[in-house]
Design an enzyme around this catalytic site. Structure first.
Site, PDB file in Angstrom:
ATOM      1  N   GLU A  36      39.706  43.251  44.023  1.00  0.00           N
ATOM      2  CA  GLU A  36      38.918  42.350  43.333  1.00  0.00           C
ATOM      3  C   GLU A  36      38.238  41.434  44.447  1.00  0.00           C
ATOM      4  OE1 GLU A  36      42.096  42.561  39.413  1.00  0.00           O
ATOM      5  OE2 GLU A  36      41.974  40.811  41.202  1.00  0.00           O
ATOM      6  N   ASP A 223      41.589  48.162  31.043  1.00  0.00           N
ATOM      7  CA  ASP A 223      42.423  49.082  30.095  1.00  0.00           C
ATOM      8  C   ASP A 223      42.802  48.473  28.843  1.00  0.00           C
ATOM      9  OD1 ASP A 223      45.348  47.764  30.078  1.00  0.00           O
ATOM     10  OD2 ASP A 223      44.401  47.557  31.915  1.00  0.00           O
TER      11      ASP A 223
END
Length: 265
Positions: A36, A223
């Site tokens: 990230e 998710d």
């Protein structure tokens, strides 16, 4: 005359009020995973700190540089020295947030990262949320008042103008130290009215609150927690693509912040 013992609080309030009217000059980005962090390191052309401001031996990594009128410090907690995986979770991020604030004295914290989302609350893969408030879901202390302490609800710094500019989704964040979700965690997350769940946000909010540094939270959904696919499988499948969406939004946030005061956000 202020009541005895309140002088420091009055002075602190005055200092915070003054800070809200000064242009923001120093940003602290706290990002848990290398995947990230590195795209933003490249985007903002940050340099790895070779003379660390942190205690000797800690794995934390600092990247820093100037982007437009902002001095950016991006902190990644590094990798576990034994297992070689990212130092995710509340313990590591609490320590690194505290040390970073002490060493770097930022005007504003941005905690950016990926998160699970709940389709029942309107979250979809790739959605990027600005967080309204953050709480814990795995600190269960069923004793009056201690139960509220365990939840640890804290609000993010309000950014109505930023929200309008980005036209972003807003959601409540629930934080715990497990990627999966036990039935007890699920009940607590529902009680927290959370749209997204992660492993760091509420811990960053806690440290920022006790040290009185405003913090905002940008979370992208990798998710669907209440979906059909196993969480770990879906997280890994979507991590790269969702990180690109996260980094785009973080860049927009930083561009909006540049040249503004806290009260302009």
């Amino acid at each position: 005359m202020a009541p005895h013992g309140n002088g420091s609080a009055v002075a602190e309030d005055a200092m915070l009020a003054g800070a809200e009217k000064r242009p923001i000059s120093s940003l602290l980005l706290i990002i848990a995973m290398q995947t990230e962090a590195l795209p933003l390191v490249n985007k903002f052309q940050l340099t790895k700190d070779l003379d660390s401001a942190f205690p000797k031996g800690v794995p934390w990594v600092r990247y820093h540089g100037m982007y437009k009128d902002l001095h950016i410090n991006l902190i990644w907690p590094g990798k576990d020295s034994t297992l070689g995986v990212d130092n995710v979770g509340t313990v590591s991020v609490s320590l690194v947030t505290y040390a970073s604030i002490q060493a770097l004295q930022p005007d504003l914290i941005i905690n950016a990262g990926t998160a699970g989302g709940f389709k029942a609350k309107g979250a979809g893969i790739g959605d990027v949320f600005l967080v309204s408030d953050a709480a814990f879901h795995d600190r269960r202390i069923p004793i009056p008042v201690f139960d509220l302490y365990g939840v640890g609800l804290r609000q993010a710094f309000p950014t109505p103008n930023l929200l309008k500019e980005l036209n972003s989704k807003v959601g409540k964040l629930s934080t715990g130290d497990s990627l999966d979700m036990s039935p007890q965690d699920e009940a607590a997350i529902i009680a927290n009215d959370a749209t997204i769940k992660d492993m760091e946000g509420a811990a960053v909010a806690y440290v920022a609150d006790i040290l009185k540094v405003p913090a905002i939270f940008v979370k992208a959904v990798t998710d669907i927690v209440d979906g059909e696919k196993p969480t770990a499988e879906e997280f890994l499948q979507n991590l790269q693509a969702v990180t690109a969406a996260l980094d785009q939004t973080v860049t927009q946030v930083v561009d909006f912040i540049n040249g503004k005061c806290l009260s302009d956000l």
